[in-house]
Design an enzyme around this catalytic site. Structure first.
Site, short mmCIF file in Angstrom:
data_model
loop_
_atom_site.label_atom_id
_atom_site.label_comp_id
_atom_site.label_asym_id
_atom_site.label_seq_id
_atom_site.Cartn_x
_atom_site.Cartn_y
_atom_site.Cartn_z
N HIS A 1 -4.34 -11.64 -3.18
CA HIS A 1 -3.88 -12.22 -4.45
C HIS A 1 -4.34 -11.39 -5.64
O HIS A 1 -5.33 -10.69 -5.58
CB HIS A 1 -4.45 -13.64 -4.60
CG HIS A 1 -3.85 -14.62 -3.65
ND1 HIS A 1 -4.57 -15.34 -2.73
CD2 HIS A 1 -2.56 -14.99 -3.48
CE1 HIS A 1 -3.76 -16.12 -2.04
NE2 HIS A 1 -2.53 -15.94 -2.47
N ASP B 1 1.75 -24.97 -3.35
CA ASP B 1 1.14 -23.69 -2.97
C ASP B 1 -0.36 -23.89 -2.74
O ASP B 1 -1.04 -24.51 -3.53
CB ASP B 1 1.36 -22.68 -4.12
CG ASP B 1 1.05 -21.25 -3.71
OD1 ASP B 1 0.70 -20.45 -4.59
OD2 ASP B 1 1.13 -20.94 -2.50
N GLY C 1 0.33 -12.87 -1.88
CA GLY C 1 -0.20 -11.68 -2.55
C GLY C 1 0.79 -10.54 -2.55
O GLY C 1 0.43 -9.39 -2.34
N THR D 1 1.56 -13.10 -9.93
CA THR D 1 0.95 -12.14 -10.86
C THR D 1 1.98 -11.41 -11.71
O THR D 1 1.81 -11.27 -12.93
CB THR D 1 0.08 -11.14 -10.09
OG1 THR D 1 -1.01 -11.85 -9.48
CG2 THR D 1 -0.50 -10.06 -11.00
N ASN E 1 5.69 -14.64 -1.87
CA ASN E 1 5.06 -15.30 -3.01
C ASN E 1 4.82 -14.31 -4.15
O ASN E 1 4.19 -13.26 -3.93
CB ASN E 1 3.72 -15.91 -2.60
CG ASN E 1 3.88 -17.10 -1.69
OD1 ASN E 1 4.97 -17.36 -1.18
ND2 ASN E 1 2.81 -17.85 -1.50
O1 LIG Z 1 0.37 -15.46 -3.03
C1 LIG Z 1 0.59 -15.85 -4.16
C2 LIG Z 1 0.87 -14.91 -5.32
O2 LIG Z 1 0.43 -13.60 -5.05
P1 LIG Z 1 0.39 -12.51 -6.24
O3 LIG Z 1 -0.93 -12.69 -6.96
O4 LIG Z 1 0.48 -11.18 -5.56
O5 LIG Z 1 1.55 -12.76 -7.17
N1 LIG Z 1 0.62 -17.16 -4.44
O6 LIG Z 1 0.36 -18.08 -3.46
NA NA Z 2 2.52 -21.02 -0.39
ZN LIG Z 3 -1.01 -17.22 -2.09
#
Ligand SMILES: O=C(COP(=O)(O)O)NO
Ligand code: NA
Ligand SMILES: [Zn+2]
Ligand SMILES: [Ca+2]
Length: 305
Positions: A178, A80, A209, A254, A251
């Protein structure tokens, strides 16, 4: 079984469902995510950021690989927010089956050049690539992009970008960001923009995010002693709409962190005399598993393995 990211995501976009990419930093998160995937008969992507690799090192990468191989559903092991060519090479060496090169904070030509270079290396060893065009509002892994500079993804640029780079899937900026503070109230998601991007980019699209930051989870975190401000996440309806428009990888980090931390706090508060980590990490693991299962139901990936 261990498969490439594209193997999972091509089918998802073609059949109109989403697949969760869940971040993990340790054994408990990894177990929770994979158990949820097996119980729901859902494909899944295990995402490790550079920070996760720094924290867990070879132990984490090995654990993730082994459990992904043994899993009874398709699993991709994904880097990631890879920030450099070198970082991607390390992930390829560690056996990752999907890598992201995130050069979205650079100018277009630099992003194209750097992404193209990663695509050549990854494809040479049978690994598929996620790239990013456009800038999420909020704090990105390596650059703070405040609202006024937040540049959402341009559909025509996206078409050209994917043709010139050969990337396999594309992370788009359509209003998400994010972390736990995605905007005041319900964050605005630019669905018309997404529709235009999807019409020009046949590749699976990725939503970063995307955590929901659900009020009940925020409350539970606060009640256990956690401190968090006016948190707001992405509305479930906006996730479903984005999937219907072409988003295949969603993704989530959080929400898992909030659940895990709330349960660890509860466990420690409940019995000050307790000092067996399994007693408070175990329930925290279960909480992460429940969040993952509910996300898979929302994404429509249940039974798709
Ligand atoms: O994009 C994300 C996670 O987003 P969140 O903070 O909304 O979980 N990781 O690459
Ligand atoms: Na990713
Ligand atoms: Zn991300
Ligand atoms: Ca980025």
């Amino acid at each position: 079984m261990l498969v490439t990211g594209l193997e999972i995501l091509k089918k998802a976009r073609a059949e109109g469902y989403g697949v969760g990419a869940f971040n993990t930093n340790n054994m408990e998160f990894t177990q929770a995510i994979l158990e949820a995937a097996e119980e729901m008969r859902s494909p899944v992507i295990l995402a490790l950021s550079e920070g996760a690799l720094k924290y867990g090192g070879k132990a984490l990468a090995t654990l993730v690989q082994e459990l992904a191989r043994d899993a009874r559903v398709p699993v991709a092991v994904h880097l990631d927010h890879g920030s450099s060519y070198e970082s991607v090479l390390l992930a390829l060496r560690l056996g990752f089956t999907s890598v992201m090169i995130d050069k979205s904070h650079e100018d277009f030509e630099t992003n194209v050049r750097e992404t193209r270079r990663v695509v050549e290396a990854a494809h040479a060893v049978g690994v598929t690539v996620e790239a990013e065009l456009g800038r999420l509002a909020g704090i990105e892994e390596h650059v703070a992009v405040d609202e006024k500079d937040a540049l959402l993804t341009n559909p025509e640029e996206a078409r050209i970008f994917m043709e010139r780079t050969g990337a396999d899937y594309l992370a788009v900026a359509i209003g998400t960001s994010h972390g736990a503070y995605k905007g005041k109230g319900r964050p605005f998601i630019d669905h018309p923009r997404l529709e235009r991007i999807a019409a020009l980019v046949p590749a699976p699209l990725v939503l970063h995010g995307a955590s929901a930051v659900p009020p009940e989870l925020v409350e539970r975190f606060r009640a256990a002693g956690g401190e968090i401000g006016e948190a707001a996440g992405i509305h479930p309806e906006d996730i479903k709409k984005a999937i219907a428009l072409g988003v295949a990888k969603i993704n989530t980090d959080t929400d898992l962190r909030l659940a895990f931390t709330a349960l660890v706090r509860e466990g420690l508060n409940k019995n000050p005399k307790e000092f067996d980590p399994r007693k408070y990490l175990g329930p925290a693991r279960e909480a992460v598993k429940e969040v993952v299962k509910s996300r898979m139901e929302l994404f429509g990936s249940v039974g798709k393995a």
